[in-house]
Design an enzyme around this catalytic site. Sequence first.
Site, PDB file in Angstrom:
ATOM      1  N   ARG A  53       0.849  -1.205   0.000  1.00 53.16           N
ATOM      2  CA  ARG A  53       0.000   0.000   0.000  1.00 53.16           C
ATOM      3  C   ARG A  53       0.880   1.249   0.000  1.00 53.16           C
ATOM      4  O   ARG A  53       0.600   2.221  -0.691  1.00 53.16           O
ATOM      5  CB  ARG A  53      -0.923  -0.005   1.225  1.00 53.16           C
ATOM      6  CG  ARG A  53      -2.033  -1.054   1.138  1.00 53.16           C
ATOM      7  CD  ARG A  53      -3.044  -0.885   2.262  1.00 53.16           C
ATOM      8  NE  ARG A  53      -2.523  -1.256   3.562  1.00 53.16           N
ATOM      9  CZ  ARG A  53      -2.747  -2.418   4.176  1.00 53.16           C
ATOM     10  NH1 ARG A  53      -3.498  -3.336   3.591  1.00 53.16           N
ATOM     11  NH2 ARG A  53      -2.252  -2.673   5.357  1.00 53.16           N
ATOM     12  N   PHE A  87     -11.896  -4.684  -4.644  1.00 55.08           N
ATOM     13  CA  PHE A  87     -11.732  -5.463  -3.406  1.00 55.08           C
ATOM     14  C   PHE A  87     -11.081  -4.523  -2.379  1.00 55.08           C
ATOM     15  O   PHE A  87     -10.006  -4.802  -1.839  1.00 55.08           O
ATOM     16  CB  PHE A  87     -10.858  -6.708  -3.617  1.00 55.08           C
ATOM     17  CG  PHE A  87     -11.332  -7.620  -4.719  1.00 55.08           C
ATOM     18  CD1 PHE A  87     -12.332  -8.550  -4.485  1.00 55.08           C
ATOM     19  CD2 PHE A  87     -10.787  -7.540  -5.999  1.00 55.08           C
ATOM     20  CE1 PHE A  87     -12.764  -9.402  -5.486  1.00 55.08           C
ATOM     21  CE2 PHE A  87     -11.219  -8.383  -7.016  1.00 55.08           C
ATOM     22  CZ  PHE A  87     -12.201  -9.319  -6.757  1.00 55.08           C
ATOM     23  N   SER A 121     -17.687  -5.612  -1.692  1.00 50.95           N
ATOM     24  CA  SER A 121     -18.994  -6.247  -1.521  1.00 50.95           C
ATOM     25  C   SER A 121     -19.467  -6.219  -0.061  1.00 50.95           C
ATOM     26  O   SER A 121     -20.651  -6.417   0.206  1.00 50.95           O
ATOM     27  CB  SER A 121     -18.953  -7.696  -2.028  1.00 50.95           C
ATOM     28  OG  SER A 121     -18.012  -8.429  -1.270  1.00 50.95           O
ATOM     29  N   ALA A 165     -17.210  -7.514  -7.502  1.00 51.65           N
ATOM     30  CA  ALA A 165     -16.133  -7.059  -8.387  1.00 51.65           C
ATOM     31  C   ALA A 165     -16.346  -7.503  -9.832  1.00 51.65           C
ATOM     32  O   ALA A 165     -16.184  -6.713 -10.752  1.00 51.65           O
ATOM     33  CB  ALA A 165     -14.809  -7.586  -7.867  1.00 51.65           C
ATOM     34  N   ASP A 190      -7.051  -6.525  -5.490  1.00 50.56           N
ATOM     35  CA  ASP A 190      -6.550  -7.227  -4.298  1.00 50.56           C
ATOM     36  C   ASP A 190      -7.618  -8.192  -3.780  1.00 50.56           C
ATOM     37  O   ASP A 190      -8.177  -8.004  -2.700  1.00 50.56           O
ATOM     38  CB  ASP A 190      -6.165  -6.193  -3.221  1.00 50.56           C
ATOM     39  CG  ASP A 190      -5.532  -6.855  -2.000  1.00 50.56           C
ATOM     40  OD1 ASP A 190      -5.124  -8.027  -2.089  1.00 50.56           O
ATOM     41  OD2 ASP A 190      -5.460  -6.186  -0.948  1.00 50.56           O
ATOM     42  N   CYS A 195      -3.262 -13.705  -3.084  1.00 56.39           N
ATOM     43  CA  CYS A 195      -2.812 -14.238  -1.799  1.00 56.39           C
ATOM     44  C   CYS A 195      -3.097 -15.740  -1.702  1.00 56.39           C
ATOM     45  O   CYS A 195      -3.150 -16.296  -0.625  1.00 56.39           O
ATOM     46  CB  CYS A 195      -3.439 -13.472  -0.638  1.00 56.39           C
ATOM     47  SG  CYS A 195      -5.229 -13.466  -0.669  1.00 56.39           S
TER      48      CYS A 195
HETATM   49  N1  SAH Z   1      -7.024  -4.167  -0.359  1.00 59.87           N
HETATM   50  C1  SAH Z   1      -7.495  -4.340   0.977  1.00 59.87           C
HETATM   51  C2  SAH Z   1      -7.704  -5.780   1.359  1.00 59.87           C
HETATM   52  C3  SAH Z   1      -8.645  -6.535   0.430  1.00 59.87           C
HETATM   53  S1  SAH Z   1      -9.149  -8.061   1.066  1.00 59.87           S
HETATM   54  C4  SAH Z   1      -6.519  -3.698   1.943  1.00 59.87           C
HETATM   55  O1  SAH Z   1      -5.357  -3.494   1.564  1.00 59.87           O
HETATM   56  O2  SAH Z   1      -6.903  -3.390   3.067  1.00 59.87           O
HETATM   57  C5  SAH Z   1     -10.356  -8.551  -0.057  1.00 59.87           C
HETATM   58  C6  SAH Z   1     -11.655  -7.788   0.027  1.00 59.87           C
HETATM   59  O3  SAH Z   1     -12.495  -8.233  -1.033  1.00 59.87           O
HETATM   60  C7  SAH Z   1     -12.454  -8.008   1.310  1.00 59.87           C
HETATM   61  O4  SAH Z   1     -12.751  -6.760   1.871  1.00 59.87           O
HETATM   62  C8  SAH Z   1     -13.748  -8.691   0.861  1.00 59.87           C
HETATM   63  O5  SAH Z   1     -14.891  -8.243   1.595  1.00 59.87           O
HETATM   64  C9  SAH Z   1     -13.839  -8.245  -0.568  1.00 59.87           C
HETATM   65  N2  SAH Z   1     -14.563  -9.132  -1.494  1.00 59.87           N
HETATM   66  C10 SAH Z   1     -14.617 -10.487  -1.487  1.00 59.87           C
HETATM   67  N3  SAH Z   1     -15.289 -10.933  -2.561  1.00 59.87           N
HETATM   68  C11 SAH Z   1     -15.671  -9.846  -3.266  1.00 59.87           C
HETATM   69  C12 SAH Z   1     -16.383  -9.655  -4.481  1.00 59.87           C
HETATM   70  N4  SAH Z   1     -16.833 -10.700  -5.198  1.00 59.87           N
HETATM   71  N5  SAH Z   1     -16.578  -8.400  -4.929  1.00 59.87           N
HETATM   72  C13 SAH Z   1     -16.108  -7.335  -4.232  1.00 59.87           C
HETATM   73  N6  SAH Z   1     -15.437  -7.458  -3.081  1.00 59.87           N
HETATM   74  C14 SAH Z   1     -15.208  -8.688  -2.589  1.00 59.87           C
END
Ligand code: SAH
Length: 396
Positions: free
Chosen positions: A216, A231, A253, A280, A300, A340
């Site tokens: 980040r 995400f 989401s 997403a 992410d 990840c």
């Molecule tokens: N980039 C963030 C961490 C992301 S973790 C950081 O650095 O803090 C992944 C995220 O994706 C989570 O918040 C989860 O709620 C979200 N997520 C999971 N499936 C999803 C989807 N289909 N569409 C959108 N968001 C989603």
Amino acid sequence: MENYQAGGRRLPVVRLTPKGVRWQRTGHPWTYRNDLAEIPSLPSGELAAVLGPQEKFLGQAFYSTTSRIALRFVTYRDETVDALFWEERLKRAVAYRRRVVQDTDAYRLIYGEADGFAGLVVDHYAGHLAVQALHPALERRLPEIIELLVRYITPISITLRNDSEMRRLEGLPLEIKTVLGDLPDLVQVREGPVRLWVDIRAGQKTGLFLDQRENRLAAEAYGRGEVLDVFAYQGGFALHLAPKAERVTLVESSEAALRLAQENAGLNGFHNLEFVKAKAFSFLKKAVAEGRRFEVIVLDPPAFAKSRAERAGAIKGYQEINRRAFQLLNPGGTLITCSCSYNLSEPEFLDLVRTAAASAGRQARLIERRGAARDHPALLSLPESLYLKCLILEVE
Ligand code: SAH
């Protein structure tokens, strides 16, 4: 039960097969149940002396009756595993964080095997600790570990985030409990120039995705124009990109995550963030159809491949979101794309991102190849700990 004298103590014995010994020699700190010469009648969480054929002492390991991972090595030496032993390991973990963690008060203090604490995670958030015991042996030793943490860290509060699914594999109950001090609903932390609210009790993981911190911070350099953070969770990347961007669109989401992202924008005085509650995949598809364009896109996602069985589907999913991102980037645009999933190696990830670029008809230059932050060191012998990939690319 047969005993073995190790570190001045009598320990129950677990024997490995010749194949188990060969595996153990690779340095991998886990032994699977089918590599045990016979199944010992030991309770989960017991410390055992591990022997090979011809009574060769291989080390001391925590035993589990339920997990496929029967043994987790604690030491390869003939030493006493007692309070002093854990104290030395904690001291080392704390000293290491002092050297590598800068400009933040939110970081991982203990990272399981990599810090010599098989099955224990401790995260530090501005004086509040979140603890995860992921193995019965650590569960048993929690009072001892908590006492050490109090002595060395003097935390404001300690909360057990024992709600990880990994505990189920060990037959441990799931619970979240503050065991020391008072934990406010939200704790404020600092990550470089950004301030963040953390929900230690109910946030994902233990509140933040700390492994992405340095990525980040690295992202800051690329902020410009229209930015898309997919995400987004509580705005981790978005907040670092916002100062230099015209606008950052966050796609997430989870309602709870998005609400905190909004709070975080307010906390930092940013007015150029737009919050979209959406899946997403459908957001990206629609954005392509609408002909939207961005200067910077962050992807992410959560781990799509949680097991080997999910790999094929996961690769498809990663390919799809990356292809869409390539379609949405302006010439010269930046893609920050992460995975990840430890079931997907870095070469495999590079390959699927290359395929995604090709299918979007774009050429891409690889600018940075990154992994987890330094407070999440990976054990070379434990490929499972080398899971995070973060590529920064520039499209033509
Ligand atoms: N980039 C963030 C961490 C992301 S973790 C950081 O650095 O803090 C992944 C995220 O994706 C989570 O918040 C989860 O709620 C979200 N997520 C999971 N499936 C999803 C989807 N289909 N569409 C959108 N968001 C989603």
